[in-house]
Scaffold this motif. Structure first.
Motif, mmCIF file in Angstrom:
data_model
loop_
_atom_site.group_PDB
_atom_site.id
_atom_site.type_symbol
_atom_site.label_atom_id
_atom_site.label_comp_id
_atom_site.label_asym_id
_atom_site.label_seq_id
_atom_site.Cartn_x
_atom_site.Cartn_y
_atom_site.Cartn_z
ATOM 1 N N PRO A 178 65.877 101.472 3.945
ATOM 2 C CA PRO A 178 65.301 100.136 3.781
ATOM 3 C C PRO A 178 66.267 99.015 4.154
ATOM 4 N N GLY A 179 65.791 98.114 4.977
ATOM 5 C CA GLY A 179 66.581 96.953 5.345
ATOM 6 C C GLY A 179 67.566 97.174 6.476
ATOM 7 N N ASP A 180 67.711 98.387 6.963
ATOM 8 C CA ASP A 180 68.654 98.665 8.053
ATOM 9 C C ASP A 180 67.875 98.883 9.351
ATOM 10 N N ALA A 181 67.802 97.844 10.155
ATOM 11 C CA ALA A 181 67.022 97.903 11.400
ATOM 12 C C ALA A 181 67.616 98.880 12.408
ATOM 13 N N TYR A 182 68.851 99.295 12.201
ATOM 14 C CA TYR A 182 69.500 100.203 13.162
ATOM 15 C C TYR A 182 69.430 101.668 12.739
ATOM 16 N N ASP A 183 68.936 101.926 11.546
ATOM 17 C CA ASP A 183 68.802 103.294 11.063
ATOM 18 C C ASP A 183 67.752 104.037 11.892
ATOM 19 N N ARG A 184 68.048 105.274 12.266
ATOM 20 C CA ARG A 184 67.113 106.066 13.073
ATOM 21 C C ARG A 184 66.968 107.490 12.506
ATOM 22 N N GLN A 185 67.050 107.644 11.170
ATOM 23 C CA GLN A 185 66.916 108.961 10.551
ATOM 24 C C GLN A 185 65.579 109.613 10.871
ATOM 25 N N GLY A 186 64.545 108.807 11.058
ATOM 26 C CA GLY A 186 63.233 109.338 11.400
ATOM 27 C C GLY A 186 63.250 110.101 12.708
ATOM 28 N N LEU A 187 64.119 109.704 13.643
ATOM 29 C CA LEU A 187 64.237 110.441 14.904
ATOM 30 C C LEU A 187 64.747 111.851 14.647
ATOM 31 N N ALA A 188 65.652 111.994 13.680
ATOM 32 C CA ALA A 188 66.158 113.323 13.324
ATOM 33 C C ALA A 188 65.038 114.163 12.716
ATOM 34 N N VAL A 189 64.169 113.547 11.914
ATOM 35 C CA VAL A 189 63.025 114.270 11.352
ATOM 36 C C VAL A 189 62.126 114.746 12.487
ATOM 37 N N MET A 190 61.878 113.870 13.456
ATOM 38 C CA MET A 190 61.021 114.229 14.591
ATOM 39 C C MET A 190 61.595 115.415 15.359
ATOM 40 N N ALA A 191 62.898 115.411 15.563
ATOM 41 C CA ALA A 191 63.549 116.505 16.288
ATOM 42 C C ALA A 191 63.458 117.803 15.492
ATOM 43 N N GLU A 192 63.575 117.705 14.185
ATOM 44 C CA GLU A 192 63.544 118.881 13.305
ATOM 45 C C GLU A 192 62.132 119.438 13.138
ATOM 46 N N ALA A 193 61.137 118.566 13.219
ATOM 47 C CA ALA A 193 59.763 118.934 12.876
ATOM 48 C C ALA A 193 59.192 120.050 13.739
ATOM 49 N N GLY A 194 59.365 119.962 15.037
ATOM 50 C CA GLY A 194 58.792 120.980 15.909
ATOM 51 C C GLY A 194 57.278 121.002 15.865
ATOM 52 N N LEU A 195 56.673 119.866 15.573
ATOM 53 C CA LEU A 195 55.223 119.757 15.533
ATOM 54 C C LEU A 195 54.846 118.346 15.989
#
Length: 147
Positions: free
Chosen positions: A60-77
């Motif tokens: 929250p509040g960090d416009a440069y955070d991209r942890q969601g991209l790591a979730v996308m890479a991990e998801a495989g779906l």
């Protein structure tokens, strides 16, 4: 009674969690909500989730955070991405590189609920096709070996 398709919602902002969960549930989906990378990975390993709705920034509040991209890479779906922080070039790269099937900007989300549900539904069709294709290949190899 047919079991509802399960969707993983990865979103750190409570207001967006409530809104997206409401839309998905009204669309007939069962929704698992998490707000961070670690919990998202745990759910992906423990549950039969076929589609994920992922916010790119999970801090929250960090416009440069991209942890969601790591979730996308991990998801495989298939992934439907939502974000309030991505620029146009980042969105193009996200879609071009296949990290997400669809992208929705939070700033212009109002009025796009049906389109969002259509994107989730389409992503489920893609997931079913990919699973079916994987089983077809496995079956072909087993039959070829005589197992």
């Amino acid at each position: 009674m047919q079991q509802k398709e399960e969707v993983l919602l990865v979103e750190d902002e409570r207001a967006w969690q409530r809104e997206l969960k409401r839309i998905l549930e009204e669309g007939g989906y069962a929704v698992r909500v998490v707000d961070n990378y670690e919990d998202a990975v745990r759910v992906l390993k423990e549950h039969a989730v076929k589609v994920a709705v992922v916010d790119v920034s999970l801090n929250p509040g960090d416009a440069y955070d991209r942890q969601g991209l790591a979730v996308m890479a991990e998801a495989g779906l298939p992934v439907v991405c939502v974000s309030g922080y991505l620029g146009e070039e980042e969105v193009k790269a996200l879609l071009r590189d296949g990290k997400a099937e669809w992208f929705f900007a939070k700033q212009s989300f109002a009025g796009k609920e049906k389109r969002f549900l259509d994107a989730v539904g389409y992503s489920l069709v893609v997931a079913r096709h990919e699973i079916s294709e994987r089983w077809r290949i496995i079956e072909h190899h087993l039959l070829a070996r005589g197992d």
